[in-house]
Structures are given as C-alpha cells and as structure tokens.
Design an enzyme around this catalytic site. Sequence first.
Site, PDB file in Angstrom:
ATOM      1  CG  ASP A   1      -7.331  -4.766  -0.179  1.00 32.05           C
ATOM      2  OD1 ASP A   1      -7.081  -5.227   1.195  1.00 32.05           O
ATOM      3  OD2 ASP A   1      -6.206  -3.493  -0.247  1.00 32.05           O
TER       4      ASP A   1
ATOM      5  CG  ASP B   1      -2.340  -0.990   1.075  1.00 32.39           C
ATOM      6  OD1 ASP B   1      -2.495  -0.911   0.124  1.00 32.39           O
ATOM      7  OD2 ASP B   1      -2.420  -1.911   2.061  1.00 32.39           O
TER       8      ASP B   1
END
Length: 229
Positions: free
Chosen positions: A176, A35
């Site tokens: 996710d 991320d």
Amino acid sequence: MDKIQFSPSLMTMNLDKFKEEISFLNSKVDSFHIDVMDGHYVKNLSLSPWFIQEVRKVSHLPLSAHLMVDKPDYWVDQLIDINCEWICMHIEVLNGIAFRLIDQIHEAGLKAGVVLNPETPIDVIYPVIDKVDKITIMTVDPGFAGQKFITNALQKIVDLKELRHMHDYHYLIEMDGSSNRQNFKKIAAAGPDIYIVGRSGLFGLSESIETSWNLMTKDFQEMTGLSLQ
C-alpha cells in the site's frame, strides 16, 4: 504464477463519479480497499462503515477495510456488524488485543489482516503470523495520499514470502503506497500478491475511469513485463 490482484483505494477515487467508477471496476479488479481514519492515529479523517455500506449497493466484490485508528476494537465491532469481508488493523496499536480481535473477526466468518508501517519490522507480527489472512506492507507513511515511496519497505515483502514458503503460512501479502508507473518495476521485483492502487497509479491518470484503467494496465505491463491475464 498466481494471478496478480489489484485493489483500488476508494479514498482516492472521484467521489462525484462514485457509481460510474465502481461499476466499471467491478469487472476489472479483485477487491476494493477502503481507508478508515479517525483523526487520531493519523491526522486525517476518511471513509467510514457507512461508506462501505454504500459501496455494497453497487459492488459484489470483497471489501477490505484498512483501519488507521487508535481504538481498533470499536471499529471492528462496527465492521463485523456490516459483514465487511476483510478487516485489517495496524499492528502498532494491537498490543494486548491482537488475539482477541483476530479471533472475533474469524468467529464472524470474516478475514483478519495486519498492517505494518514502513518503520515497523516484521518480527512484531510473529506472535500472530500463523493466524492472519493478509499482511499489508505500507510503502508510504499512513494517512495521506501522494507521499514519497519508501523503497526499503519492499524487503519486508520478500521476507514474508520466504517465511510463508518455509512455514506453509496462508496469508496474502499486500502493498500500500505509491503503486504507479514510477514504482511498478521495483514492487513487482518484491512480488506482492495484491497491489493497492490509488490516485497516482489509477484514478488520477484521466477523467475517464476506462482510460485510467487502460493506462494503468499498460504502465504495469510495460514496466514489469508481467501479464495481467
């Protein structure tokens, strides 16, 4: 059935055991999920292209950057420079630049993905759906680990699988958010290609990464009835 893929979210790993955990997972998983947050698109700061370069020193696996950023073009340039295999951008910030960035990623020999927030309908990606290599469905709001699972987001996975079959699209479907024992059965029923696993599903299960992995795979098989072989 195609092989089930797992992509650990390195934002949630134990950074004091960086080399140990990645070295163990190298032989177990299919890619690593990284991320990248800018503190603007989401109110948090996280990993960076520098971190991706550090992971490269200890892993041969494909790396997938999830850009939670306001200005994806700035970050795409950096990720192309370090040859990050997957560059995934939120569709919510791509209006007016989606085609250019996807083409730029492909021209560099890399793969382009788009990410949808839980409240974003899949018709938003129809203009580029035939061009992308991966579509990531968020089942939590982006930006923070450990949030409540949003079950109705799973319908988008079902719909994307149907569209892929109908039109012979080539994208992979990834989910996710809160991929763990509590939600594995629901997620598997929708049938994504790639499960991103974080602290609640993997890294937080034990102090030992080997024990955590064994617990995660046991949880997955018990809750879904699916084999990981």
